[in-house]
Design a protein around this motif. Structure first.
Motif, PDB file in Angstrom:
ATOM      1  N   THR A   1       4.756  -7.319   5.994  1.00  9.43           N
ATOM      2  CA  THR A   1       3.790  -8.322   6.447  1.00  9.43           C
ATOM      3  C   THR A   1       3.195  -9.038   5.247  1.00  9.43           C
ATOM      4  O   THR A   1       2.853  -8.406   4.245  1.00  9.43           O
ATOM      5  CB  THR A   1       2.656  -7.640   7.231  1.00  9.43           C
ATOM      6  OG1 THR A   1       3.224  -6.856   8.257  1.00  9.43           O
ATOM      7  CG2 THR A   1       1.740  -8.664   7.857  1.00  9.43           C
ATOM      8  N   CYS A   2       3.077 -10.362   5.352  1.00  8.09           N
ATOM      9  CA  CYS A   2       2.411 -11.152   4.301  1.00  8.09           C
ATOM     10  C   CYS A   2       1.251 -11.884   4.949  1.00  8.09           C
ATOM     11  O   CYS A   2       1.347 -12.331   6.084  1.00  8.09           O
ATOM     12  CB  CYS A   2       3.311 -12.229   3.738  1.00  8.09           C
ATOM     13  SG  CYS A   2       4.798 -11.635   3.018  1.00  8.09           S
TER      14      CYS A   2
ATOM     15  N   ASP B   1       1.272  -6.819   2.592  1.00  6.58           N
ATOM     16  CA  ASP B   1       0.802  -5.600   3.259  1.00  6.58           C
ATOM     17  C   ASP B   1      -0.726  -5.636   3.386  1.00  6.58           C
ATOM     18  O   ASP B   1      -1.422  -4.815   2.802  1.00  6.58           O
ATOM     19  CB  ASP B   1       1.244  -4.376   2.428  1.00  6.58           C
ATOM     20  CG  ASP B   1       1.104  -3.088   3.223  1.00  6.58           C
ATOM     21  OD1 ASP B   1       0.968  -2.025   2.614  1.00  6.58           O
ATOM     22  OD2 ASP B   1       1.114  -3.165   4.467  1.00  6.58           O
ATOM     23  N   PRO B   2      -1.259  -6.602   4.144  1.00  3.39           N
ATOM     24  CA  PRO B   2      -2.718  -6.745   4.209  1.00  3.39           C
ATOM     25  C   PRO B   2      -3.365  -5.654   5.034  1.00  3.39           C
ATOM     26  O   PRO B   2      -2.746  -5.066   5.912  1.00  3.39           O
ATOM     27  CB  PRO B   2      -2.891  -8.111   4.890  1.00  3.39           C
ATOM     28  CG  PRO B   2      -1.675  -8.257   5.727  1.00  3.39           C
ATOM     29  CD  PRO B   2      -0.568  -7.577   5.003  1.00  3.39           C
ATOM     30  N   THR B   3      -4.644  -5.380   4.717  1.00  3.79           N
ATOM     31  CA  THR B   3      -5.414  -4.468   5.556  1.00  3.79           C
ATOM     32  C   THR B   3      -5.908  -5.236   6.780  1.00  3.79           C
ATOM     33  O   THR B   3      -5.770  -6.442   6.852  1.00  3.79           O
ATOM     34  CB  THR B   3      -6.631  -3.932   4.797  1.00  3.79           C
ATOM     35  OG1 THR B   3      -7.454  -5.053   4.465  1.00  3.79           O
ATOM     36  CG2 THR B   3      -6.212  -3.222   3.535  1.00  3.79           C
ATOM     37  N   ALA B   4      -6.527  -4.509   7.702  1.00  7.62           N
ATOM     38  CA  ALA B   4      -6.970  -5.156   8.942  1.00  7.62           C
ATOM     39  C   ALA B   4      -7.984  -6.263   8.633  1.00  7.62           C
ATOM     40  O   ALA B   4      -7.950  -7.338   9.237  1.00  7.62           O
ATOM     41  CB  ALA B   4      -7.564  -4.117   9.882  1.00  7.62           C
TER      42      ALA B   4
ATOM     43  N   ARG C   1       0.838  -1.185   0.000  1.00  2.00           N
ATOM     44  CA  ARG C   1       0.000   0.000   0.000  1.00  2.00           C
ATOM     45  C   ARG C   1       0.876   1.239   0.000  1.00  2.00           C
ATOM     46  O   ARG C   1       2.086   1.174   0.185  1.00  2.00           O
ATOM     47  CB  ARG C   1      -0.882   0.014   1.253  1.00  2.00           C
ATOM     48  CG  ARG C   1      -2.008  -0.987   1.168  1.00  2.00           C
ATOM     49  CD  ARG C   1      -2.775  -1.029   2.458  1.00  2.00           C
ATOM     50  NE  ARG C   1      -1.983  -1.580   3.528  1.00  2.00           N
ATOM     51  CZ  ARG C   1      -2.418  -1.648   4.786  1.00  2.00           C
ATOM     52  NH1 ARG C   1      -3.598  -1.178   5.094  1.00  2.00           N
ATOM     53  NH2 ARG C   1      -1.657  -2.141   5.729  1.00  2.00           N
ATOM     54  N   HIS C   2       0.197   2.357  -0.142  1.00  4.72           N
ATOM     55  CA  HIS C   2       0.885   3.640  -0.148  1.00  4.72           C
ATOM     56  C   HIS C   2       1.502   3.884   1.220  1.00  4.72           C
ATOM     57  O   HIS C   2       0.915   3.551   2.228  1.00  4.72           O
ATOM     58  CB  HIS C   2      -0.176   4.701  -0.466  1.00  4.72           C
ATOM     59  CG  HIS C   2       0.273   6.071  -0.215  1.00  4.72           C
ATOM     60  ND1 HIS C   2       0.978   6.794  -1.134  1.00  4.72           N
ATOM     61  CD2 HIS C   2       0.118   6.870   0.853  1.00  4.72           C
ATOM     62  CE1 HIS C   2       1.215   7.978  -0.652  1.00  4.72           C
ATOM     63  NE2 HIS C   2       0.706   8.068   0.554  1.00  4.72           N
ATOM     64  N   PHE C   3       2.714   4.428   1.251  1.00  7.26           N
ATOM     65  CA  PHE C   3       3.207   4.845   2.556  1.00  7.26           C
ATOM     66  C   PHE C   3       3.840   6.216   2.501  1.00  7.26           C
ATOM     67  O   PHE C   3       4.224   6.703   1.455  1.00  7.26           O
ATOM     68  CB  PHE C   3       4.167   3.832   3.198  1.00  7.26           C
ATOM     69  CG  PHE C   3       5.071   3.108   2.268  1.00  7.26           C
ATOM     70  CD1 PHE C   3       6.232   3.673   1.815  1.00  7.26           C
ATOM     71  CD2 PHE C   3       4.761   1.812   1.881  1.00  7.26           C
ATOM     72  CE1 PHE C   3       7.090   2.987   0.981  1.00  7.26           C
ATOM     73  CE2 PHE C   3       5.614   1.118   1.049  1.00  7.26           C
ATOM     74  CZ  PHE C   3       6.778   1.691   0.597  1.00  7.26           C
ATOM     75  N   ALA C   4       3.882   6.875   3.663  1.00  6.96           N
ATOM     76  CA  ALA C   4       4.407   8.239   3.766  1.00  6.96           C
ATOM     77  C   ALA C   4       5.179   8.349   5.060  1.00  6.96           C
ATOM     78  O   ALA C   4       4.902   7.635   6.021  1.00  6.96           O
ATOM     79  CB  ALA C   4       3.260   9.240   3.749  1.00  6.96           C
ATOM     80  N   CYS C   5       6.176   9.235   5.061  1.00  5.19           N
ATOM     81  CA  CYS C   5       7.031   9.337   6.231  1.00  5.19           C
ATOM     82  C   CYS C   5       7.368  10.790   6.504  1.00  5.19           C
ATOM     83  O   CYS C   5       7.518  11.578   5.577  1.00  5.19           O
ATOM     84  CB  CYS C   5       8.293   8.518   5.997  1.00  5.19           C
ATOM     85  SG  CYS C   5       9.564   8.816   7.195  1.00  5.19           S
ATOM     86  N   GLU C   6       7.481  11.129   7.778  1.00  2.56           N
ATOM     87  CA  GLU C   6       7.905  12.467   8.148  1.00  2.56           C
ATOM     88  C   GLU C   6       8.946  12.329   9.244  1.00  2.56           C
ATOM     89  O   GLU C   6       8.782  11.516  10.151  1.00  2.56           O
ATOM     90  CB  GLU C   6       6.704  13.253   8.671  1.00  2.56           C
ATOM     91  CG  GLU C   6       6.893  14.746   8.617  1.00  2.56           C
ATOM     92  CD  GLU C   6       5.786  15.474   9.334  1.00  2.56           C
ATOM     93  OE1 GLU C   6       4.669  14.939   9.366  1.00  2.56           O
ATOM     94  OE2 GLU C   6       6.052  16.548   9.862  1.00  2.56           O
ATOM     95  N   GLN C   7      10.021  13.114   9.161  1.00  4.21           N
ATOM     96  CA  GLN C   7      11.073  12.977  10.163  1.00  4.21           C
ATOM     97  C   GLN C   7      11.273  14.278  10.922  1.00  4.21           C
ATOM     98  O   GLN C   7      10.934  15.344  10.441  1.00  4.21           O
ATOM     99  CB  GLN C   7      12.401  12.621   9.512  1.00  4.21           C
ATOM    100  CG  GLN C   7      12.441  11.188   9.074  1.00  4.21           C
ATOM    101  CD  GLN C   7      13.136  11.086   7.744  1.00  4.21           C
ATOM    102  OE1 GLN C   7      14.270  11.465   7.628  1.00  4.21           O
ATOM    103  NE2 GLN C   7      12.425  10.633   6.758  1.00  4.21           N
TER     104      GLN C   7
END
Lengths: 273, 197
Positions: B118-119, B130-133, B29-35
């Motif tokens: 995660t698989c 990258d499964p959803t809940a 899935r899409h991911f985003a990061c902020e530091q």
């Protein structure tokens, strides 16, 4: 970890600057820091940034039995936690005084002011009511935790939607968000805390103290008000003696409180759900 | 020291990085990061992915201990504090990614970066990265791996459910392929952050 002590020269510098009406970040006496509110993916999740102070607020709900002496009212539960990432001094088990004081003040501001209509949270009188739980986590401490926490709590409550229920006789049907749109809480008004810090035994006053200013202050006055200039809570600590007209003058200062409610409305309107 | 921190904070990237469109064959899935979003801790990071607690803490700690060069800082305590904002599946992998980014932001010397993937294996034997809940709940088995950045070696694995040996190898291979995307995202994110200062 123990908090690093404030050096004497830093203390003197801060107090001299305040005497000359200067603040470290360039603000005026009555200036608030920038407030930014962002929302999470779930209803009732928001992050409030007051300058660099950051609070995460989350609201959840559950159907429970009501309290025995309040059979027709829902239950509100507030909990503020000082995360260890907020400041090195916040170790689990080491922060009790400050934590208790902040939690008590939040409860008085939000619960005793009756800003949430608890009667509307009743499903079946005496048997099933909604318990609304507000969890606040302090993520970064740069002063004025109580203001940021109160904003986060009330914004999260405004943003929150509880599942829709229908009652037929004794049967309660709880609808999932897919079946029926969730319902917002019934909120009468939005109280927000405004903090005033006093220095040099009450001679000088600053609104929205930052972390450094909090370290050198003598006393703190917290006033919880809403948009209609109604006072919900006043708390004064530090032994500062104030005259009645001084306090009334201060209560008229948060004209900005009207500004806050406008800010919230903007955010809630733009957050189209 | 306070003055330096303030200068840093002014320069900090206001918005973080988001992942760019990925090629075919990668279903993360899409991911985003902020530091460096907090001023009090030495380093901080926020990782958004998509969208059993003590044991998870232990897993993250073991992974960090394997890569952090502790010998360079004797008598030092490194505390990693993770705050879950919302859980939309793959929580442990997201925590691992956030921990790695925070350690990088704090300047802790490490022998490699690490990432979490995660698989999930559903009842038909299909592999979901990258499964959803919801997918995690319905899956027959959920496997989480922590992989290092140098040779994609396995640092930590935790699994729940039933699966065969062949399926384990298949998941591991898929996770290793996916980790390339995550490490590329780390690199872009850090480049973006440091190119602005």
């Amino acid at each position: 970890m123990k908090e690093t002590p404030l050096s004497n020269c830093e203390r003197r510098f801060l107090l001299r600057a305040i005497e000359e009406k200067k603040r470290l970040d360039g603000r005026q006496t009555y200036d608030y820091r920038n407030i930014r509110i962002s929302f999470g993916t779930d209803y009732g999740c928001c992050i409030v940034e007051l300058g660099k102070t950051r609070v995460l607020g989350q609201v959840s709900c559950e159907l429970v039995s009501p309290k025995l002496n309040r059979a027709t009212e829902g239950i509100l539960f507030f909990n503020l936690e000082l995360s260890q990432m907020a400041a090195p001094a916040f170790e689990p088990g080491r922060q009790s005084d400050l934590l208790v004081k902040l939690n008590r003040l939040l409860e008085r501001c939000l619960r005793n002011s009756k800003c949430i209509d608890t009667e509307s949270l009743c499903v079946i009188a005496g048997e099933k009511v909604w318990q609304i739980r507000v969890d606040l986590h302090l993520l970064n401490h740069d002063g004025n935790i109580i203001d940021a926490a109160s904003i986060a709590a009330i914004v999260a409550l405004c943003h929150f939607r509880r599942p829709d229920v229908s009652v037929q006789g004794e049967e309660v049907t709880l609808y999932t968000p897919e079946e029926r749109d969730p319902v917002p809480l019934s909120i009468h008004h939005m109280p927000i805390c405004v903090s005033f810090a006093f220095f040099q035994k009450g001679t000088y006053l600053l609104v929205d103290p930052s972390e450094r200013e909090e370290r050198v202050m003598d006393g703190l006055l917290v006033i919880a008000m809403n948009k209609h200039r109604e006072i919900c809570t006043i708390q004064s600590s530090g032994g500062i003696m104030l005259l009645k007209d001084q306090v009334s003058a201060l209560t008229s200062v948060p004209v900005r409180t009207g500004h806050f409610s406008e800010v919230f409305k903007d955010y809630l309107v733009t957050k189209r759900h | 020291m306070e003055v330096v921190m303030r200068a840093d904070a002014k320069v900090r990237v206001e918005s973080g990085t988001e992942s760019s469109p990925r090629g075919p064959g990668c279903s993360l899935r899409h991911f985003a990061c902020e530091q460096n979003l907090l001023s009090r801790p030495d380093g901080s990071a926020s990782f958004l992915q998509g969208v059993a607690e003590k044991s998870q803490e232990r897993l993250i700690r073991n992974t960090c201990e394997a890569v952090v060069l502790g010998a360079l800082h004797p008598r030092t305590s490194i505390t990693v504090v993770l705050q879950v904002v919302s859980d939309a599946g793959s929580l442990l992998a997201c925590c691992l990614n956030a921990a790695c980014m925070a350690l990088v932001d704090a300047g802790v010397p490490m022998r490699a970066l690490f990432c979490g993937v995660t698989c999930a294996l559903d009842s038909d034997g299909n592999l979901l990265l990258d499964p959803t809940a919801k997918q995690e709940k319905k899956a027959r088995a959920v496997l989480t791996f922590a992989l290092d950045s140098v040779e994609q070696k396995l640092l930590m694995s935790t699994t729940k459910g039933l699966y065969s040996d062949a399926e384990l190898q298949q998941c591991l291979a898929a996770a290793q392929a996916a980790s390339q995307h995550i490490f590329r995202f780390y690199r872009e994110s850090l480049q973006r952050r440091y190119s602005k200062s």
